[in-house]
Design a protein around this motif. Structure first.
Motif, PDB file in Angstrom:
ATOM      1  N   ASP A  41       0.942  -1.249  -0.019  1.00 43.70           N
ATOM      2  CA  ASP A  41      -0.146  -0.076   0.093  1.00 43.70           C
ATOM      3  C   ASP A  41       0.781   1.092  -0.075  1.00 43.70           C
ATOM      4  OD1 ASP A  41      -2.384  -1.588   0.145  1.00 43.70           O
ATOM      5  OD2 ASP A  41      -2.183  -1.716   2.160  1.00 43.70           O
ATOM      6  N   GLY A  42       0.196   2.480  -0.174  1.00 42.63           N
ATOM      7  CA  GLY A  42       1.037   3.579  -0.272  1.00 42.63           C
ATOM      8  C   GLY A  42       0.544   4.481   0.860  1.00 42.63           C
ATOM      9  N   ASP A  43       1.359   5.521   1.181  1.00 41.64           N
ATOM     10  CA  ASP A  43       1.000   6.558   2.390  1.00 41.64           C
ATOM     11  C   ASP A  43       0.784   5.569   3.646  1.00 41.64           C
ATOM     12  OD1 ASP A  43       0.804   9.076   3.368  1.00 41.64           O
ATOM     13  OD2 ASP A  43      -1.270   9.228   3.114  1.00 41.64           O
ATOM     14  N   CYS A  44       1.638   5.112   4.029  1.00 41.20           N
ATOM     15  CA  CYS A  44       1.799   4.080   5.219  1.00 41.20           C
ATOM     16  C   CYS A  44       2.643   5.093   6.291  1.00 41.20           C
ATOM     17  CB  CYS A  44       1.994   2.834   5.047  1.00 41.20           C
ATOM     18  SG  CYS A  44       1.451   2.039   3.508  1.00 41.20           S
ATOM     19  N   TYR A  45       2.148   5.063   7.494  1.00 43.82           N
ATOM     20  CA  TYR A  45       3.120   5.566   8.640  1.00 43.82           C
ATOM     21  C   TYR A  45       3.452   4.360   9.509  1.00 43.82           C
ATOM     22  CZ  TYR A  45       4.641   7.655  12.872  1.00 43.82           C
ATOM     23  OH  TYR A  45       5.592   7.941  13.849  1.00 43.82           O
ATOM     24  N   TYR A  46       4.762   4.059   9.942  1.00 39.02           N
ATOM     25  CA  TYR A  46       5.244   3.163  10.914  1.00 39.02           C
ATOM     26  C   TYR A  46       6.342   3.880  11.855  1.00 39.02           C
ATOM     27  CZ  TYR A  46       9.897   3.097   8.777  1.00 39.02           C
ATOM     28  OH  TYR A  46      11.118   3.770   8.419  1.00 39.02           O
ATOM     29  N   ALA A  47       6.094   3.410  13.116  1.00 39.37           N
ATOM     30  CA  ALA A  47       7.189   3.798  14.043  1.00 39.37           C
ATOM     31  C   ALA A  47       7.692   2.493  14.723  1.00 39.37           C
ATOM     32  CB  ALA A  47       6.695   4.833  15.080  1.00 39.37           C
ATOM     33  N   ARG A  48       8.838   2.526  15.002  1.00 40.11           N
ATOM     34  CA  ARG A  48       9.448   1.468  15.750  1.00 40.11           C
ATOM     35  C   ARG A  48       9.864   2.115  17.022  1.00 40.11           C
ATOM     36  NH1 ARG A  48      14.601   0.692  13.170  1.00 40.11           N
ATOM     37  NH2 ARG A  48      15.178  -0.900  14.920  1.00 40.11           N
ATOM     38  N   LEU A  49       9.278   1.637  18.123  1.00 37.47           N
ATOM     39  CA  LEU A  49       9.257   2.271  19.439  1.00 37.47           C
ATOM     40  C   LEU A  49      10.151   1.557  20.334  1.00 37.47           C
ATOM     41  CD1 LEU A  49       5.420   2.801  19.711  1.00 37.47           C
ATOM     42  CD2 LEU A  49       7.305   4.464  18.852  1.00 37.47           C
ATOM     43  N   SER A  50      10.951   2.229  21.311  1.00 33.94           N
ATOM     44  CA  SER A  50      11.804   1.789  22.185  1.00 33.94           C
ATOM     45  C   SER A  50      11.029   1.570  23.674  1.00 33.94           C
ATOM     46  CB  SER A  50      12.958   2.898  22.786  1.00 33.94           C
ATOM     47  OG  SER A  50      12.500   3.908  23.095  1.00 33.94           O
ATOM     48  N   ASP A  51       9.759   2.283  23.928  1.00 33.94           N
ATOM     49  CA  ASP A  51       8.845   2.101  25.018  1.00 33.94           C
ATOM     50  C   ASP A  51       7.550   2.459  24.537  1.00 33.94           C
ATOM     51  OD1 ASP A  51       8.541   4.887  25.198  1.00 33.94           O
ATOM     52  OD2 ASP A  51      10.652   4.924  26.102  1.00 33.94           O
ATOM     53  N   GLU A  53       5.627   4.766  26.132  1.00 40.20           N
ATOM     54  CA  GLU A  53       5.486   6.056  26.913  1.00 40.20           C
ATOM     55  C   GLU A  53       4.676   7.173  25.895  1.00 40.20           C
ATOM     56  OE1 GLU A  53       5.903   6.870  29.931  1.00 40.20           O
ATOM     57  OE2 GLU A  53       6.714   4.805  30.046  1.00 40.20           O
ATOM     58  N   GLY A  54       5.088   7.067  24.674  1.00 44.96           N
ATOM     59  CA  GLY A  54       4.138   7.853  23.642  1.00 44.96           C
ATOM     60  C   GLY A  54       4.825   9.172  23.182  1.00 44.96           C
ATOM     61  N   GLY A  55       6.066   9.531  23.581  1.00 41.31           N
ATOM     62  CA  GLY A  55       6.664  10.791  23.424  1.00 41.31           C
ATOM     63  C   GLY A  55       7.476  10.597  22.185  1.00 41.31           C
ATOM     64  N   VAL A  56       8.180  11.769  21.465  1.00 40.14           N
ATOM     65  CA  VAL A  56       8.681  11.543  20.372  1.00 40.14           C
ATOM     66  C   VAL A  56      10.291  10.701  20.840  1.00 40.14           C
ATOM     67  CG1 VAL A  56       7.836  13.560  19.162  1.00 40.14           C
ATOM     68  CG2 VAL A  56       9.839  14.005  20.651  1.00 40.14           C
ATOM     69  N   ASN A  57      10.483  10.967  22.130  1.00 40.73           N
ATOM     70  CA  ASN A  57      11.814  10.278  22.258  1.00 40.73           C
ATOM     71  C   ASN A  57      11.536   8.784  22.477  1.00 40.73           C
ATOM     72  OD1 ASN A  57      13.184  12.770  22.780  1.00 40.73           O
ATOM     73  ND2 ASN A  57      12.660  12.679  24.902  1.00 40.73           N
ATOM     74  N   SER A  58      10.465   8.214  22.202  1.00 39.13           N
ATOM     75  CA  SER A  58      10.344   6.811  22.255  1.00 39.13           C
ATOM     76  C   SER A  58      10.470   6.153  20.742  1.00 39.13           C
ATOM     77  CB  SER A  58       8.933   6.286  22.571  1.00 39.13           C
ATOM     78  OG  SER A  58       8.489   6.767  23.916  1.00 39.13           O
ATOM     79  N   ILE A  59      10.538   7.033  19.848  1.00 39.66           N
ATOM     80  CA  ILE A  59      10.880   6.561  18.343  1.00 39.66           C
ATOM     81  C   ILE A  59      12.220   6.166  18.039  1.00 39.66           C
ATOM     82  CG2 ILE A  59      10.401   7.412  15.954  1.00 39.66           C
ATOM     83  CD1 ILE A  59       8.107   9.280  16.830  1.00 39.66           C
ATOM     84  N   ILE A  60      12.442   4.941  17.508  1.00 44.13           N
ATOM     85  CA  ILE A  60      13.782   4.627  17.107  1.00 44.13           C
ATOM     86  C   ILE A  60      13.772   4.932  15.570  1.00 44.13           C
ATOM     87  CG2 ILE A  60      15.117   2.496  16.760  1.00 44.13           C
ATOM     88  CD1 ILE A  60      13.484   1.051  19.189  1.00 44.13           C
ATOM     89  N   ALA A  61      12.780   4.663  14.863  1.00 40.98           N
ATOM     90  CA  ALA A  61      12.866   4.953  13.510  1.00 40.98           C
ATOM     91  C   ALA A  61      11.216   5.091  12.852  1.00 40.98           C
ATOM     92  CB  ALA A  61      13.570   3.828  12.662  1.00 40.98           C
ATOM     93  N   ASN A  62      11.149   5.853  12.057  1.00 40.94           N
ATOM     94  CA  ASN A  62       9.721   6.112  11.577  1.00 40.94           C
ATOM     95  C   ASN A  62       9.752   6.603  10.116  1.00 40.94           C
ATOM     96  OD1 ASN A  62      10.281   8.980  12.193  1.00 40.94           O
ATOM     97  ND2 ASN A  62       8.358   9.383  12.736  1.00 40.94           N
ATOM     98  N   GLY A  63       8.517   6.589   9.455  1.00 43.29           N
ATOM     99  CA  GLY A  63       8.288   7.273   8.294  1.00 43.29           C
ATOM    100  C   GLY A  63       7.090   7.127   7.564  1.00 43.29           C
TER     101      GLY A  63
END
Length: 91
Positions: A41-51, A53-63
């Motif tokens: 599919d197109g226009d997909c969001y993903y985020a790999r998370l370290s915890d 907590e839900g904050g931006v500091n939890s994001i390992i990688a995203n796109g």
């Protein structure tokens, strides 16, 4: 006279990790397996998370991408998908 005893038993079922998924947040190894995941599919969001907590500091990688293949590592705490895309485990 026969003595009887009632015993209450609680059974908890944890479903196996999924091999295909869509929008949501999933705990790695509990709800989703580590490995290669792909979407056609197109226009997909993903985020790999370290915890969780839900904050931006939890994001390992995203796109925001698609079609795409991403690697979810066993050390990732969770992964989040949105955009209505279907992700499949391919490796």
């Amino acid at each position: 006279m026969i003595a009887t005893k009632t015993v209450q038993v609680r059974v908890t079922f944890t479903p196996p990790p999924v091999a295909e998924t869509s929008d949501g947040q999933y705990v790695v190894s509990g709800e989703i397996k580590a490995g290669l995941w792909h979407t056609d599919d197109g226009d997909c969001y993903y985020a790999r998370l370290s915890d969780l907590e839900g904050g931006v500091n939890s994001i390992i990688a995203n796109g925001n991408t698609g079609p795409a293949t991403i690697q979810i590592n066993p050390s990732d705490r969770a992964v989040e998908f949105s955009g209505g895309c279907t992700w499949r485990k391919i490796g």
